[in-house]
Enzyme design. Structure first.
Site, short mmCIF file in Angstrom:
data_model
loop_
_atom_site.label_atom_id
_atom_site.label_comp_id
_atom_site.label_asym_id
_atom_site.label_seq_id
_atom_site.Cartn_x
_atom_site.Cartn_y
_atom_site.Cartn_z
N SER A 1 47.53 -32.08 13.30
CA SER A 1 46.41 -31.54 12.53
C SER A 1 45.24 -31.20 13.47
O SER A 1 45.44 -30.51 14.47
CB SER A 1 46.02 -32.56 11.45
OG SER A 1 45.14 -32.00 10.53
N ASP B 1 53.98 -28.60 3.85
CA ASP B 1 52.57 -28.69 4.26
C ASP B 1 51.87 -27.40 3.84
O ASP B 1 52.21 -26.32 4.32
CB ASP B 1 52.51 -28.86 5.79
CG ASP B 1 51.08 -29.04 6.31
OD1 ASP B 1 50.12 -28.91 5.52
OD2 ASP B 1 50.94 -29.33 7.51
N HIS C 1 51.21 -32.25 4.23
CA HIS C 1 50.55 -32.37 5.52
C HIS C 1 50.71 -33.79 6.11
O HIS C 1 50.86 -33.96 7.31
CB HIS C 1 49.07 -32.03 5.36
CG HIS C 1 48.31 -31.92 6.65
ND1 HIS C 1 48.65 -31.01 7.62
CD2 HIS C 1 47.24 -32.60 7.12
CE1 HIS C 1 47.81 -31.15 8.65
NE2 HIS C 1 46.95 -32.10 8.37
#
Lengths: 385, 203
Positions: free
Chosen positions: A157, A322, A355
């Site tokens: 991320s 995601d 995610h």
């Protein structure tokens, strides 16, 4: 609480601190005259000092990536699934460093620290730091520890963005890059979600323009809302459906606005927990760092041109469900790396966890990530460690 | 190394930029990188193949060939290789166009459906052929566009492509490649080296 430490755990760990009095010039034009960074290490740095791996954290992460601080801890560090002896990032081979980024609220210099010039806590006046600033500060920590070049820099991320920036700012100091569930820049939708989170915090009457600490207040409602919105984007529709469905907390509808659906209860719980554990000014800063990251911007949007300085092999990993940083965003990065003629491998892991999948164990994720790390260790001659 | 890969290995020039479509466990790219200083990428969708590539240090990109090669620029590579995958694609003819857009030369291998053993299966036994090169039953085969040595040559001619090399091999004589004696009948695996006819020419 672990009654006994698992054999593949790095065990009990202690945070370390590094103080810097060499000023750090920031992208915003301001300078931090002195600062402190809190970090943890796992494994042993070898004599050649070439087995170090830097793990970069995401929005709400910190330096506690693996192991336990105390035998009474409920949970290990945030990436314990992947760091330890025999794990994906094998601490029998690698010396792992995880730090809390500047602007954070877990010990490194940030809004809760004292501004040496005013003697007052920084609060909302703490400079807006960028991914580039973090990378510079991480390089300073590497200097301090005598690490010339990292065997790998790894992150998911927002952490993946730091990895990408490392390959551009310090290409000679990084031997391998692992960019997980990331994106080369936020989309309008990503920025929009961040703005909702910021407005939730800033419009809380307890925010006091960021001076809540001096008012003895905490913008808990704002931070809670910000986390609730964020949390929705971390999960997939499927994982939320599978976990909660339309389950009710009681048998009947109550025709009111108290918690009725299990998913409401879950989100409120997540928000409440976060609202007292995380600093609001830090949350604002971190979302800004996300929004600003865009290495292609200086090259008229041409990402392949922006990637020209990179020299190391990349592993880019995305997760099928995601939707915060969807596989298509990772593909953008991979396609640009291919256009730029860089060494890159790309894998899309089939996962139902959205995610958040980057934080969780998964057989295929571990096989590809572990395979890349094994090859990295072999190429660097670290197998015998 | 598999016999068709062995032959291809000998055809790749030093330092070439290579794209290997359906690269499997990366054996060919790994050997080419070590022996000829070749750079490039393998495309694959099989999880085990991808992991094997990563462990070898072969650049592998998870990509379904049926989506085309739009992420590769014109002339991004010197050679595009595709071994034993053409017959499993939805539109082999369009893939051939794509391969020759990305590089001026491509090398393709596929099972020759006109191989005599296959003919015996179909002609005398009356069943869909099952062999070493076509190991599947009709209902579970990924091979949806089977063709013959002659078919492929015909397609290349229709497209005005230059065939700079062609050969067949078969399981009885591993490593022995020939294009002389009735290749359409005696060849189990067909191998073609094809170029656009403009730009850099093979051989």
């Amino acid at each position: 609480m672990p009654a006994m430490l698992p054999p593949d755990s790095v065990g009990l760990v202690k945070p370390l601190r590094a103080y810097f009095d060499e000023p750090l010039a920031l992208a915003c034009g301001k300078t931090l005259s002195t600062y402190e960074v809190v970090y943890e290490t796992y494994g042993e740095l070898n004599a050649a000092r070439d087995n170090a791996v830097l793990v970069c954290h995401a929005l709400s992460g910190n330096h506690h990536a693996a192991g336990y601080h105390d035998m009474d801890d409920q949970k290990p560090g945030w990436w314990d699934a992947h760091i330890g002896p025999g794990k994906t990032i094998d601490t029998r081979r690698f010396f792992v460093i995880a730090l809390n980024n500047l602007g954070g609220c877990h010990g490194s210099t940030g809004p809760c620290s004292i501004d040496p010039e005013t003697g007052r806590s920084w609060g909302p006046t703490f400079p807006v730091v960028t991914v580039s600033d973090w990378v510079h500060s991480q390089a300073r920590l590497a200097d301090r520890l005598g690490i010339e070049r990292f065997a790998a820099v790894i992150g998911g991320s927002l952490g993946g963005m730091q990895v990408l920036q490392w390959t551009l700012t310090y290409p000679e100091r990084i031997a391998n890059a692992v960019v997980i569930a990331a994106t080369p820049r936020l989309s309008a939708q990503n920025i929009a979600f961040n703005e909702v989170a910021r407005q939730a915090i800033r419009s809380d009457p307890d925010f006091h323009d960021g001076w809540y600490a001096e008012h003895g207040a905490l913008p808990k409602r704002g931070l809670k809302l910000a986390r609730m919105v964020g949390h929705i984007t971390y999960l997939s529709e499927h994982s939320m459906g599978a976990k909660f469905g339309r389950d009710l907390r009681s048998e009947e509808l109550n025709f009111g606005y108290d918690v009725e659906f299990q998913v409401e209860s879950y989100l409120r719980y997540q928000g409440d927990t976060f609202s007292t554990a995380f600093d609001a000014n830090t949350y604002l800063l971190m979302t800004k760092a996300l929004d600003y990251f865009d290495p292609a911007a200086a090259h008229a949007g041409d990402l392949a041109a922006a990637l020209a300085p990179a020299t190391c092999p990349f592993l880019v990993v995305s997760f099928s469900t995601d939707w915060r940083f969807a596989p298509a965003r990772s593909r953008e990065l991979v396609d640009a790396l291919v256009r730029a003629g860089k060494r890159v491998s790309y894998v899309e892991i089939d996962s139902s966890h959205g995610h958040d999948a980057f934080l969780l164990p998964d057989a295929r994720y571990q096989a590809v990530f572990g395979g890349f790390m094994k090859r990295a260790a072999r190429e660097l001659g670290l197998e015998g460690n | 190394m598999r016999a068709d890969l062995e032959l291809i290995h000998g055809w790749i020039p030093q330092g070439a930029r290579v794209l290997d479509l359906a690269c499997g466990d990366g054996t060919l790219l790994d050997a080419l990188a070590r022996d000829r200083g070749v750079t490039g990428y393998g495309l694959e969708i099989d999880p085990e193949g991808i992991t094997a590539c990563l462990e070898k240090g072969v650049n592998v990109i998870e990509q379904d060939l049926n989506q085309g090669l739009a992420n590769f620029d014109d002339d991004a590579c010197d050679v595009v290789i595709m071994t034993q995958a053409l017959q499993a694609l939805r539109r082999p003819d369009r893939m051939l166009d794509e391969m020759l857009r990305v590089a001026s030369e491509c090398i393709i291998t596929f099972p020759n459906f006109a191989y005599w053993r296959h003919r015996v299966y179909l002609g005398f036994k009356g069943y869909m052929p099952v062999s070493k090169s076509l190991p599947y039953a009709w209902y579970d085969t990924p091979n949806i566009h089977l063709s013959t040595f002659n078919d492929f040559e015909h397609l290349c001619r229709e497209k005005g492509l230059i065939i700079s090399d062609r050969a067949v091999g078969n399981g009885d004589h591993e490593g022995h490649w020939s294009s002389r004696l009735w290749p359409n009948l005696f060849g189990e695996t067909a191998i073609f080296r094809v170029s656009r006819g403009t730009g850099r020419q093979a051989k």
